[in-house]
Design a protein around this motif. Structure first.
Motif, mmCIF file in Angstrom:
data_model
loop_
_atom_site.group_PDB
_atom_site.id
_atom_site.type_symbol
_atom_site.label_atom_id
_atom_site.label_comp_id
_atom_site.label_asym_id
_atom_site.label_seq_id
_atom_site.Cartn_x
_atom_site.Cartn_y
_atom_site.Cartn_z
ATOM 1 N N UNK A 37 -33.624 -41.073 -41.348
ATOM 2 C CA UNK A 37 -32.797 -42.196 -40.887
ATOM 3 C C UNK A 37 -32.877 -43.346 -41.881
ATOM 4 N N UNK A 38 -31.996 -44.319 -41.719
ATOM 5 C CA UNK A 38 -32.011 -45.503 -42.574
ATOM 6 C C UNK A 38 -32.933 -46.566 -41.971
ATOM 7 N N UNK A 39 -33.370 -47.498 -42.811
ATOM 8 C CA UNK A 39 -34.224 -48.590 -42.339
ATOM 9 C C UNK A 39 -33.551 -49.385 -41.220
ATOM 10 N N UNK A 40 -32.261 -49.605 -41.361
ATOM 11 C CA UNK A 40 -31.524 -50.388 -40.364
ATOM 12 C C UNK A 40 -31.552 -49.772 -38.980
ATOM 13 N N UNK A 41 -31.649 -48.469 -38.913
ATOM 14 C CA UNK A 41 -31.675 -47.790 -37.615
ATOM 15 C C UNK A 41 -32.956 -48.081 -36.841
ATOM 16 N N UNK A 42 -34.004 -48.481 -37.539
ATOM 17 C CA UNK A 42 -35.287 -48.740 -36.884
ATOM 18 C C UNK A 42 -35.149 -49.754 -35.753
ATOM 19 N N UNK A 43 -34.462 -50.848 -36.022
ATOM 20 C CA UNK A 43 -34.398 -51.947 -35.059
ATOM 21 C C UNK A 43 -33.485 -51.664 -33.861
ATOM 22 N N UNK A 44 -32.775 -50.576 -33.909
ATOM 23 C CA UNK A 44 -32.023 -50.150 -32.727
ATOM 24 C C UNK A 44 -32.949 -49.498 -31.705
ATOM 25 N N UNK A 45 -34.179 -49.160 -32.150
ATOM 26 C CA UNK A 45 -35.119 -48.443 -31.291
ATOM 27 C C UNK A 45 -36.399 -49.222 -30.989
ATOM 28 N N UNK A 46 -36.800 -50.107 -31.898
ATOM 29 C CA UNK A 46 -38.064 -50.838 -31.740
ATOM 30 C C UNK A 46 -37.887 -52.293 -32.157
ATOM 31 N N UNK A 47 -38.563 -53.180 -31.456
ATOM 32 C CA UNK A 47 -38.463 -54.604 -31.758
ATOM 33 C C UNK A 47 -39.226 -54.960 -33.036
ATOM 34 N N UNK A 48 -40.267 -54.185 -33.351
ATOM 35 C CA UNK A 48 -41.118 -54.478 -34.500
ATOM 36 C C UNK A 48 -41.953 -53.247 -34.815
ATOM 37 N N UNK A 49 -42.661 -53.294 -35.917
ATOM 38 C CA UNK A 49 -43.575 -52.206 -36.242
ATOM 39 C C UNK A 49 -44.679 -52.134 -35.198
ATOM 40 N N UNK A 50 -45.156 -53.289 -34.720
ATOM 41 C CA UNK A 50 -46.205 -53.321 -33.691
ATOM 42 C C UNK A 50 -45.721 -52.610 -32.426
ATOM 43 N N UNK A 51 -44.450 -52.772 -32.081
ATOM 44 C CA UNK A 51 -43.866 -52.071 -30.933
ATOM 45 C C UNK A 51 -43.921 -50.561 -31.161
ATOM 46 N N UNK A 52 -43.572 -50.127 -32.363
ATOM 47 C CA UNK A 52 -43.653 -48.699 -32.700
ATOM 48 C C UNK A 52 -45.096 -48.214 -32.641
ATOM 49 N N UNK A 53 -46.035 -48.995 -33.142
ATOM 50 C CA UNK A 53 -47.442 -48.602 -33.137
ATOM 51 C C UNK A 53 -47.920 -48.397 -31.704
ATOM 52 N N UNK A 54 -47.653 -49.368 -30.820
ATOM 53 C CA UNK A 54 -48.078 -49.248 -29.416
ATOM 54 C C UNK A 54 -47.454 -48.025 -28.760
ATOM 55 N N UNK A 55 -46.170 -47.811 -28.995
ATOM 56 C CA UNK A 55 -45.468 -46.655 -28.423
ATOM 57 C C UNK A 55 -46.063 -45.353 -28.946
ATOM 58 N N UNK A 56 -46.357 -45.314 -30.231
ATOM 59 C CA UNK A 56 -46.906 -44.112 -30.856
ATOM 60 C C UNK A 56 -48.308 -43.818 -30.360
ATOM 61 N N UNK A 57 -49.117 -44.855 -30.204
ATOM 62 C CA UNK A 57 -50.480 -44.667 -29.696
ATOM 63 C C UNK A 57 -50.439 -44.059 -28.295
ATOM 64 N N UNK A 58 -49.586 -44.594 -27.439
ATOM 65 C CA UNK A 58 -49.435 -44.046 -26.079
ATOM 66 C C UNK A 58 -49.003 -42.584 -26.150
#
Length: 194
Positions: free
Chosen positions: A42-63
């Motif tokens: 995916x492109x970098x721009x697509x990231x923010x359609x799914x997560x508010x921040x990298x920290x949001x992705x980290x928390x989601x991934x840890x869970x």
């Protein structure tokens, strides 16, 4: 082009799966959004359609990683023998040599400790599910009574795996794993007898 809800959920799932492997392989700080998104196709721009921040992705991934770990424990028997199999599998050469496929705690604990409170809470909640699942195998009628022992054993196992991964001497690294198995089983055995 507008995508449906299912496509968005599948894309988000793919990002989380890629992040889980990449975080465990290269660390949270060593895994930038650009690399994660490239890995996910995916492109970098697509990231923010799914997560508010990298920290949001980290928390989601840890869970997600802890949920997967908990789910994988169903492959082991629901009793003391299952716990022994779990300990031996966790402290195996195969697990040590494949951090990207293994335990999120052993791969990420030091970084999770530096994350925001939301990630630490997500980790705590997910880790307690794992701990309680093991405790229920030891003391089925009162799993909470085994929680402290299982927490100690889990800490021993995580530290043992981390130390074994850090050692350049493979024979010593293997000895650390074997001693960790013996110590974990001794602690769990004393819990079962009490």
């Amino acid at each position: 082009m507008r995508y449906g809800k299912e496509h968005k959920q599948a894309t988000r799932r793919r990002i989380v799966e890629v992040a889980g492997r990449r975080f465990k392989q290269n660390g949270i700080d060593g895994s930038g959004i650009a690399t994660l998104m490239k890995d996910a196709g995916l492109t970098n721009g697509a990231f923010y359609a799914h997560f508010a921040s990298k920290e949001d992705l980290v928390a989601t991934t840890v869970v997600d990683q802890l949920r997967e770990q908990s789910s994988s424990f169903s492959a082991f028997g629901p009793d003391r023998d299952g716990v022994e199999q779990l300990v031996r599998g966790y402290l195996s050469v195969e697990h040590r040599d494949s951090p990207e496929d293994g335990c999120p705690s052993a791969a990420l604990l030091d970084e999770i400790g530096r994350c925001a409170d939301a990630t630490k809470r997500a980790y705590t909640d997910g880790m307690l599910v794992v701990i309680d699942q093991i405790a229920a195998r030891l003391v089925p009628l009162d799993p909470r009574s085994a929680r402290a022992t299982v927490l100690s054993v889990f800490a021993l196992m995580v530290g043992t795996l981390q130390l074994s991964r850090a050692l350049a001497d493979r024979q010593l690294a293997d000895e650390v794993l074997e001693r960790g198995i013996q110590n974990a089983l001794a602690l769990l055995g004393s819990e079962q007898q009490s």
